[in-house]
Design a protein around this motif. Sequence first.
Motif, PDB file in Angstrom:
ATOM      1  N   ILE A 279       0.826  -1.211   0.000  1.00 37.84           N
ATOM      2  CA  ILE A 279       0.000   0.000   0.000  1.00 37.84           C
ATOM      3  C   ILE A 279       0.859   1.260   0.000  1.00 37.84           C
ATOM      4  O   ILE A 279       0.512   2.259  -0.636  1.00 37.84           O
ATOM      5  N   TRP A 280       2.013   1.235   0.681  1.00 27.16           N
ATOM      6  CA  TRP A 280       2.854   2.434   0.740  1.00 27.16           C
ATOM      7  C   TRP A 280       3.311   2.864  -0.646  1.00 27.16           C
ATOM      8  O   TRP A 280       3.590   4.051  -0.870  1.00 27.16           O
ATOM      9  N   THR A 281       3.405   1.920  -1.575  1.00 25.89           N
ATOM     10  CA  THR A 281       3.885   2.272  -2.915  1.00 25.89           C
ATOM     11  C   THR A 281       2.883   3.150  -3.656  1.00 25.89           C
ATOM     12  O   THR A 281       3.250   3.776  -4.661  1.00 25.89           O
ATOM     13  N   ASN A 282       1.644   3.226  -3.174  1.00 29.10           N
ATOM     14  CA  ASN A 282       0.680   4.159  -3.780  1.00 29.10           C
ATOM     15  C   ASN A 282       1.194   5.587  -3.692  1.00 29.10           C
ATOM     16  O   ASN A 282       0.862   6.431  -4.530  1.00 29.10           O
ATOM     17  N   ALA A 283       1.983   5.859  -2.643  1.00 25.85           N
ATOM     18  CA  ALA A 283       2.559   7.193  -2.443  1.00 25.85           C
ATOM     19  C   ALA A 283       4.041   7.206  -2.832  1.00 25.85           C
ATOM     20  O   ALA A 283       4.781   8.102  -2.438  1.00 25.85           O
ATOM     21  N   PHE A 284       4.466   6.179  -3.596  1.00 27.90           N
ATOM     22  CA  PHE A 284       5.833   6.084  -4.120  1.00 27.90           C
ATOM     23  C   PHE A 284       6.883   5.978  -3.012  1.00 27.90           C
ATOM     24  O   PHE A 284       8.014   6.429  -3.163  1.00 27.90           O
ATOM     25  N   LEU A 285       6.485   5.351  -1.904  1.00 31.56           N
ATOM     26  CA  LEU A 285       7.413   5.069  -0.812  1.00 31.56           C
ATOM     27  C   LEU A 285       7.895   3.632  -0.927  1.00 31.56           C
ATOM     28  O   LEU A 285       7.140   2.737  -1.318  1.00 31.56           O
ATOM     29  N   ILE A 297       3.982  -1.888 -10.565  1.00 31.70           N
ATOM     30  CA  ILE A 297       4.433  -1.000  -9.489  1.00 31.70           C
ATOM     31  C   ILE A 297       5.955  -0.922  -9.477  1.00 31.70           C
ATOM     32  O   ILE A 297       6.536   0.150  -9.410  1.00 31.70           O
ATOM     33  N   ALA A 298       6.612  -2.067  -9.556  1.00 37.66           N
ATOM     34  CA  ALA A 298       8.075  -2.112  -9.480  1.00 37.66           C
ATOM     35  C   ALA A 298       8.726  -1.267 -10.568  1.00 37.66           C
ATOM     36  O   ALA A 298       9.763  -0.626 -10.334  1.00 37.66           O
ATOM     37  N   GLU A 299       8.128  -1.231 -11.750  1.00 44.67           N
ATOM     38  CA  GLU A 299       8.742  -0.504 -12.859  1.00 44.67           C
ATOM     39  C   GLU A 299       8.720   1.011 -12.670  1.00 44.67           C
ATOM     40  O   GLU A 299       9.405   1.738 -13.383  1.00 44.67           O
TER      41      GLU A 299
END
Length: 334
Positions: A279-285, A297-299
């Motif tokens: 979920i944190w990756t939604n904010a690019f963390l 997401i990883a890309e």
Amino acid sequence: MRDEILGLATAGALFTLLPAAQAADAICYNCPPQWADWASQLDAIEEALGYEIPHDNKNSGQTLSQLLAEKGNPVADIAYYGVTFGIKAKAEGVTEAYKPVGFEEIPEGLKDPEGHWFTTHFGTLGLFVNLDALGDAPVPQCWADLTKPDYDGMVGYLDPSSAFVGYAGAVAVNRAMGGDLDDFGPAIAYFQDLAENDPIVPKQTSYARVVSGEIPILFDYDFNAYRAKYTEEGNFEFVLPCEGSVVVPYVMSLVADAPNREQGKEILDFIMSDAGQTIWTNAFLKPARPIELPAEIAEKFLPDSEYARATPVDYAKMEQVQKAFGERYLNEVR
């Protein structure tokens, strides 16, 4: 008079919190919906565990102050803050040791060995670049590049004597140039050289000024650069300098003597699970655990091979020497 006002303010804050605390299944201090996509995280916790957690807009300092004020009668169950505040919270005895799901996978240096605080996600210091504003100048790849005449008037960094991200950038540059937390000489020399290029040195966050092109290159976190790259019009990049950089963690703790201790543990377990970390990756963390992210997401992030150059520091010592560095910077650079 000042102490009386502060006392009344604290009492008022506690009074307004009580109804929410009584109605909630658990209380998290500093879980603001507009930051790090805590809104989605709290929704996911409610869906997975059935626990309703109120939004809370404290910052790290306010969180620690509230925990200290309530030490004899805790209200919160879990807390979220910048790493130095987690270290202080442990020292003040307001945290309880707990090792959540995946604790052993959190890299060394990003967790208290006993589990009084542990990283949930982190940012990395580097260069937030507006490609369209560079003109004929090449995209810089190293900290040292920025002292070249090509970047005259193009570089910005937040004032390291007053802004934490500015200080974190100084720590990164200092280590990249051969210094350490006992010797900030290399950072001072670097900023003196950079001064020849007439840098822009604001005291507050400057995301909009990079997006507009006013500051073509800014020392900043990767998540701000990714946010611009994927949500703004224009061409933006994050550059992790060739000499290396530092990571800046955001951490969580189980509150000592928490009123809903077991719920707090379950919530921390969910946050550190694969689902919670993603979920944190939604904010690019970047998640604290090295989980496998979906390809789409990883890309969006630089490859892990690039991030290998960004490592932890001794955050407790970093905080202890901050004032002394700020004084040197003001005396020798500004």
